[in-house]
Design a protein around this motif. Sequence first.
Motif, short mmCIF file in Angstrom:
data_model
loop_
_atom_site.label_atom_id
_atom_site.label_comp_id
_atom_site.label_asym_id
_atom_site.label_seq_id
_atom_site.Cartn_x
_atom_site.Cartn_y
_atom_site.Cartn_z
N ASP A 155 51.79 29.23 57.90
CA ASP A 155 51.16 27.91 58.00
C ASP A 155 50.17 27.69 56.86
O ASP A 155 50.00 26.56 56.38
CB ASP A 155 50.44 27.78 59.35
CG ASP A 155 49.76 26.43 59.53
OD1 ASP A 155 50.47 25.41 59.53
OD2 ASP A 155 48.52 26.39 59.63
N GLN A 156 49.52 28.76 56.42
CA GLN A 156 48.58 28.67 55.31
C GLN A 156 49.31 28.39 53.99
O GLN A 156 48.82 27.67 53.12
CB GLN A 156 47.77 29.98 55.17
CG GLN A 156 46.89 30.29 56.36
CD GLN A 156 45.80 29.24 56.56
OE1 GLN A 156 45.08 28.89 55.63
NE2 GLN A 156 45.71 28.71 57.76
N GLN A 159 51.82 24.26 54.13
CA GLN A 159 51.00 23.35 54.93
C GLN A 159 51.70 22.01 55.15
O GLN A 159 52.53 21.60 54.35
CB GLN A 159 49.64 23.15 54.25
CG GLN A 159 48.84 24.45 54.19
CD GLN A 159 47.48 24.29 53.56
OE1 GLN A 159 47.07 23.19 53.22
NE2 GLN A 159 46.77 25.39 53.41
#
Length: 200
Positions: A155-156, A159
């Motif tokens: 997720d980082q 995004q």
Amino acid sequence: MKVCSNKYEKEAWASLKSVVGIDEAGRGPLAGPLFVAGVIFPIGYMNEEIYDSKAISEKKRERLFQQIQQDANWFKIVEVPIEVIDEKNIYQATKDAMLEIAQMATCDIVLTDAMPLDMTKEVHSLIKGDQKSISIAAASILAKVSRDHVMLALDQKFQGYGLAGNKGYPTKEHLNALKTLGVTEIHRRSYGPVKKIAGE
């Protein structure tokens, strides 16, 4: 609180036979790897908190993730990459990883969550196994927590897809992001919704 009946463990343990429970996390998502885990507990092991990973809170899963690894006689967690899922199909990729764990495990009996395995060891494929067997439930927790950790990291890096929340599952947010942001290297191109958006 729901508790596993452990019918198969009790029968095996009464004959001093060891059991491995095997389960997976991540067959349904459009993105991210699949995780498969196997757990062998000491004969007679009990922990009423261990149950289907989907039915317990994230906080409890994280705590049990550590507890299971401490208490198990043996455990194995296998990550199946996206490329393998796309090459084999998700069912075969899951089956192969489960078979790999079952063959590695030094035990008498193999319990899987609804996956038949063709091997010389005694195998029981249980529908809703993660609600019936503490060994399968423990494996489901190891697989799910391992996968969730990976999805939080992804997720980082990727995004806008909401991976921390949806964990790669085809939520409305995720599907909309796929249409606007496009298909990434972590998406399973063999899956219908991804294939359609990718125009393949």
